[in-house]
Design a protein around this motif. Structure first.
Motif, PDB file in Angstrom:
ATOM      1  N   THR A  77      13.480  11.762   6.133  1.00 48.29           N
ATOM      2  CA  THR A  77      13.985  10.399   6.336  1.00 48.29           C
ATOM      3  C   THR A  77      12.914   9.520   6.965  1.00 48.29           C
ATOM      4  OG1 THR A  77      16.221  11.258   6.571  1.00 48.29           O
ATOM      5  CG2 THR A  77      15.828   9.037   7.398  1.00 48.29           C
ATOM      6  N   VAL A  78      12.234  10.036   7.971  1.00 54.22           N
ATOM      7  CA  VAL A  78      11.169   9.276   8.633  1.00 54.22           C
ATOM      8  C   VAL A  78      10.025   9.033   7.658  1.00 54.22           C
ATOM      9  CG1 VAL A  78       9.416   9.347  10.462  1.00 54.22           C
ATOM     10  CG2 VAL A  78      11.760  10.116  10.930  1.00 54.22           C
ATOM     11  N   LEU A  79       9.597  10.079   6.969  1.00 54.97           N
ATOM     12  CA  LEU A  79       8.465   9.943   6.053  1.00 54.97           C
ATOM     13  C   LEU A  79       8.794   8.993   4.904  1.00 54.97           C
ATOM     14  CD1 LEU A  79       7.268  13.635   6.052  1.00 54.97           C
ATOM     15  CD2 LEU A  79       6.180  11.681   7.184  1.00 54.97           C
ATOM     16  N   ARG A  80      10.025   9.005   4.448  1.00 53.37           N
ATOM     17  CA  ARG A  80      10.426   8.074   3.394  1.00 53.37           C
ATOM     18  C   ARG A  80      10.389   6.626   3.918  1.00 53.37           C
ATOM     19  NH1 ARG A  80      11.467   7.954  -2.239  1.00 53.37           N
ATOM     20  NH2 ARG A  80      11.933   5.754  -2.456  1.00 53.37           N
ATOM     21  N   ALA A  81      10.829   6.422   5.154  1.00 53.92           N
ATOM     22  CA  ALA A  81      10.771   5.080   5.750  1.00 53.92           C
ATOM     23  C   ALA A  81       9.327   4.626   5.913  1.00 53.92           C
ATOM     24  CB  ALA A  81      11.493   5.072   7.093  1.00 53.92           C
ATOM     25  N   VAL A  82       8.454   5.528   6.329  1.00 53.62           N
ATOM     26  CA  VAL A  82       7.027   5.200   6.458  1.00 53.62           C
ATOM     27  C   VAL A  82       6.460   4.875   5.078  1.00 53.62           C
ATOM     28  CG1 VAL A  82       4.750   6.116   7.069  1.00 53.62           C
ATOM     29  CG2 VAL A  82       6.709   6.518   8.582  1.00 53.62           C
ATOM     30  N   ARG A  83       6.810   5.687   4.087  1.00 57.25           N
ATOM     31  CA  ARG A  83       6.341   5.438   2.731  1.00 57.25           C
ATOM     32  C   ARG A  83       6.783   4.048   2.249  1.00 57.25           C
ATOM     33  NH1 ARG A  83       7.667   4.021  -1.902  1.00 57.25           N
ATOM     34  NH2 ARG A  83       6.801   4.860  -3.766  1.00 57.25           N
ATOM     35  N   ASP A  84       8.027   3.691   2.515  1.00 53.76           N
ATOM     36  CA  ASP A  84       8.525   2.380   2.100  1.00 53.76           C
ATOM     37  C   ASP A  84       7.810   1.244   2.828  1.00 53.76           C
ATOM     38  OD1 ASP A  84      10.235   3.744   0.410  1.00 53.76           O
ATOM     39  OD2 ASP A  84      12.023   3.410   1.654  1.00 53.76           O
ATOM     40  N   ALA A  85       7.536   1.428   4.121  1.00 49.99           N
ATOM     41  CA  ALA A  85       6.805   0.414   4.896  1.00 49.99           C
ATOM     42  C   ALA A  85       5.377   0.272   4.374  1.00 49.99           C
ATOM     43  CB  ALA A  85       6.815   0.772   6.384  1.00 49.99           C
ATOM     44  N   VAL A  86       4.754   1.393   4.055  1.00 50.45           N
ATOM     45  CA  VAL A  86       3.397   1.384   3.511  1.00 50.45           C
ATOM     46  C   VAL A  86       3.394   0.692   2.147  1.00 50.45           C
ATOM     47  CG1 VAL A  86       1.592   2.902   2.573  1.00 50.45           C
ATOM     48  CG2 VAL A  86       2.566   3.354   4.834  1.00 50.45           C
ATOM     49  N   ALA A  87       4.392   0.984   1.332  1.00 49.90           N
ATOM     50  CA  ALA A  87       4.477   0.350   0.006  1.00 49.90           C
ATOM     51  C   ALA A  87       4.589  -1.163   0.138  1.00 49.90           C
ATOM     52  CB  ALA A  87       5.673   0.914  -0.756  1.00 49.90           C
ATOM     53  N   ALA A  88       5.385  -1.629   1.083  1.00 47.19           N
ATOM     54  CA  ALA A  88       5.528  -3.074   1.294  1.00 47.19           C
ATOM     55  C   ALA A  88       4.207  -3.691   1.726  1.00 47.19           C
ATOM     56  CB  ALA A  88       6.619  -3.353   2.320  1.00 47.19           C
ATOM     57  N   LYS A  89       3.480  -3.000   2.586  1.00 43.85           N
ATOM     58  CA  LYS A  89       2.184  -3.520   3.048  1.00 43.85           C
ATOM     59  C   LYS A  89       1.180  -3.568   1.898  1.00 43.85           C
ATOM     60  CE  LYS A  89       2.557  -2.794   7.925  1.00 43.85           C
ATOM     61  NZ  LYS A  89       2.403  -4.223   8.187  1.00 43.85           N
ATOM     62  N   LEU A  90       1.137  -2.509   1.092  1.00 47.65           N
ATOM     63  CA  LEU A  90       0.230  -2.499  -0.062  1.00 47.65           C
ATOM     64  C   LEU A  90       0.577  -3.627  -1.034  1.00 47.65           C
ATOM     65  CD1 LEU A  90      -0.046   1.318  -0.740  1.00 47.65           C
ATOM     66  CD2 LEU A  90      -1.949  -0.200  -0.156  1.00 47.65           C
ATOM     67  N   ALA A  91       1.852  -3.814  -1.294  1.00 51.61           N
ATOM     68  CA  ALA A  91       2.283  -4.871  -2.212  1.00 51.61           C
ATOM     69  C   ALA A  91       1.913  -6.251  -1.683  1.00 51.61           C
ATOM     70  CB  ALA A  91       3.786  -4.776  -2.452  1.00 51.61           C
ATOM     71  N   ALA A  92       1.830  -6.376  -0.349  1.00 54.54           N
ATOM     72  CA  ALA A  92       1.453  -7.654   0.272  1.00 54.54           C
ATOM     73  C   ALA A  92      -0.064  -7.808   0.384  1.00 54.54           C
ATOM     74  CB  ALA A  92       2.093  -7.761   1.654  1.00 54.54           C
ATOM     75  N   GLY A  93      -0.815  -6.829  -0.098  1.00 60.94           N
ATOM     76  CA  GLY A  93      -2.276  -6.904  -0.066  1.00 60.94           C
ATOM     77  C   GLY A  93      -2.914  -6.317   1.172  1.00 60.94           C
ATOM     78  N   GLU A  94      -2.128  -5.705   2.036  1.00 61.30           N
ATOM     79  CA  GLU A  94      -2.700  -5.048   3.219  1.00 61.30           C
ATOM     80  C   GLU A  94      -3.237  -3.683   2.824  1.00 61.30           C
ATOM     81  OE1 GLU A  94      -0.264  -5.168   6.744  1.00 61.30           O
ATOM     82  OE2 GLU A  94       0.601  -7.085   6.149  1.00 61.30           O
ATOM     83  N   ARG A  95      -3.935  -3.038   3.765  1.00 62.09           N
ATOM     84  CA  ARG A  95      -4.620  -1.787   3.449  1.00 62.09           C
ATOM     85  C   ARG A  95      -4.266  -0.659   4.426  1.00 62.09           C
ATOM     86  NH1 ARG A  95      -8.948  -5.760   3.059  1.00 62.09           N
ATOM     87  NH2 ARG A  95      -9.244  -6.240   0.875  1.00 62.09           N
ATOM     88  N   PRO A  96      -3.034  -0.155   4.392  1.00 66.37           N
ATOM     89  CA  PRO A  96      -2.667   0.963   5.268  1.00 66.37           C
ATOM     90  C   PRO A  96      -3.127   2.307   4.684  1.00 66.37           C
ATOM     91  CG  PRO A  96      -0.788   0.330   3.976  1.00 66.37           C
ATOM     92  CD  PRO A  96      -1.902  -0.634   3.615  1.00 66.37           C
ATOM     93  N   TYR A  97      -4.411   2.376   4.351  1.00 63.26           N
ATOM     94  CA  TYR A  97      -4.928   3.519   3.604  1.00 63.26           C
ATOM     95  C   TYR A  97      -4.818   4.842   4.365  1.00 63.26           C
ATOM     96  CZ  TYR A  97      -6.964   0.074   0.383  1.00 63.26           C
ATOM     97  OH  TYR A  97      -7.155  -0.943  -0.515  1.00 63.26           O
ATOM     98  N   ALA A  98      -5.043   4.833   5.665  1.00 67.93           N
ATOM     99  CA  ALA A  98      -4.954   6.079   6.429  1.00 67.93           C
ATOM    100  C   ALA A  98      -3.544   6.653   6.366  1.00 67.93           C
ATOM    101  CB  ALA A  98      -5.379   5.851   7.881  1.00 67.93           C
ATOM    102  N   ALA A  99      -2.544   5.788   6.419  1.00 67.45           N
ATOM    103  CA  ALA A  99      -1.159   6.248   6.321  1.00 67.45           C
ATOM    104  C   ALA A  99      -0.874   6.805   4.932  1.00 67.45           C
ATOM    105  CB  ALA A  99      -0.196   5.109   6.649  1.00 67.45           C
ATOM    106  N   VAL A 100      -1.396   6.169   3.896  1.00 68.22           N
ATOM    107  CA  VAL A 100      -1.203   6.667   2.525  1.00 68.22           C
ATOM    108  C   VAL A 100      -1.757   8.076   2.413  1.00 68.22           C
ATOM    109  CG1 VAL A 100      -1.875   6.368   0.104  1.00 68.22           C
ATOM    110  CG2 VAL A 100      -1.218   4.373   1.458  1.00 68.22           C
ATOM    111  N   LEU A 101      -2.974   8.275   2.905  1.00 64.25           N
ATOM    112  CA  LEU A 101      -3.609   9.586   2.784  1.00 64.25           C
ATOM    113  C   LEU A 101      -2.910  10.629   3.642  1.00 64.25           C
ATOM    114  CD1 LEU A 101      -7.331   8.445   2.604  1.00 64.25           C
ATOM    115  CD2 LEU A 101      -5.806   9.123   0.719  1.00 64.25           C
ATOM    116  N   ALA A 102      -2.396  10.227   4.798  1.00 65.07           N
ATOM    117  CA  ALA A 102      -1.620  11.165   5.628  1.00 65.07           C
ATOM    118  C   ALA A 102      -0.329  11.558   4.915  1.00 65.07           C
ATOM    119  CB  ALA A 102      -1.324  10.547   6.989  1.00 65.07           C
TER     120      ALA A 102
END
Length: 139
Positions: A77-102
């Motif tokens: 549940t936590v990892l899915r929420a993090v994944r969704d937050a990361v997806a929103a940031k990527l879609a907005a042009g941000e670069r949460p790359y370390a979180a993606v790789l983790a």
């Protein structure tokens, strides 16, 4: 120990092992405390889930998401929420790359759930390459 200053909050977030105390600290306004909670292995999944929606600044938010993605107590549940937050940031042009790789290293998430992050607007060719490499390394 009374908590009066931001330094007191930080010290408590780093050292405390009582999940109720840690959960109360998640509501403080200091992003460095949120990050300390995300690094504390005693922080419970419910608190981690709450932290996944915390927002301060691009740098602090991306650091927090990275720490949450690496947390040993983060469940699906936590990892899915993090994944969704990361997806929103990527879609907005941000670069949460370390979180993606983790997230790519977390077997709680299906590889396809993580691979989709590489298709979003903020994902660079280098991120996609590293993401594919990490996903191939899964056992």
């Amino acid at each position: 120990m009374p908590v009066h200053t931001p330094a007191d909050h930080l010290e408590l977030a780093r050292a405390e092992n009582d999940s109720a105390v840690l959960h109360r600290l998640a509501r403080c306004p200091y992003p460095f405390v949120w990050q300390a909670l995300a690094a504390n292995p005693c922080t419970a999944p419910g608190t981690l889930l709450e932290l996944s929606t915390a927002q301060d600044s691009v740098w602090n938010d991306n650091r927090l998401l990275h720490l949450l993605a690496e947390h040993p107590g983060a469940d699906y549940t936590v990892l899915r929420a993090v994944r969704d937050a990361v997806a929103a940031k990527l879609a907005a042009g941000e670069r949460p790359y370390a979180a993606v790789l983790a997230l790519a290293g977390r077997t709680e998430l299906a590889a396809e759930e993580v691979r989709q992050l590489g298709t979003l607007g903020g994902a660079s060719a280098r991120l996609r390459s590293q993401l594919d490499q990490r996903l191939r390394l899964r056992t």
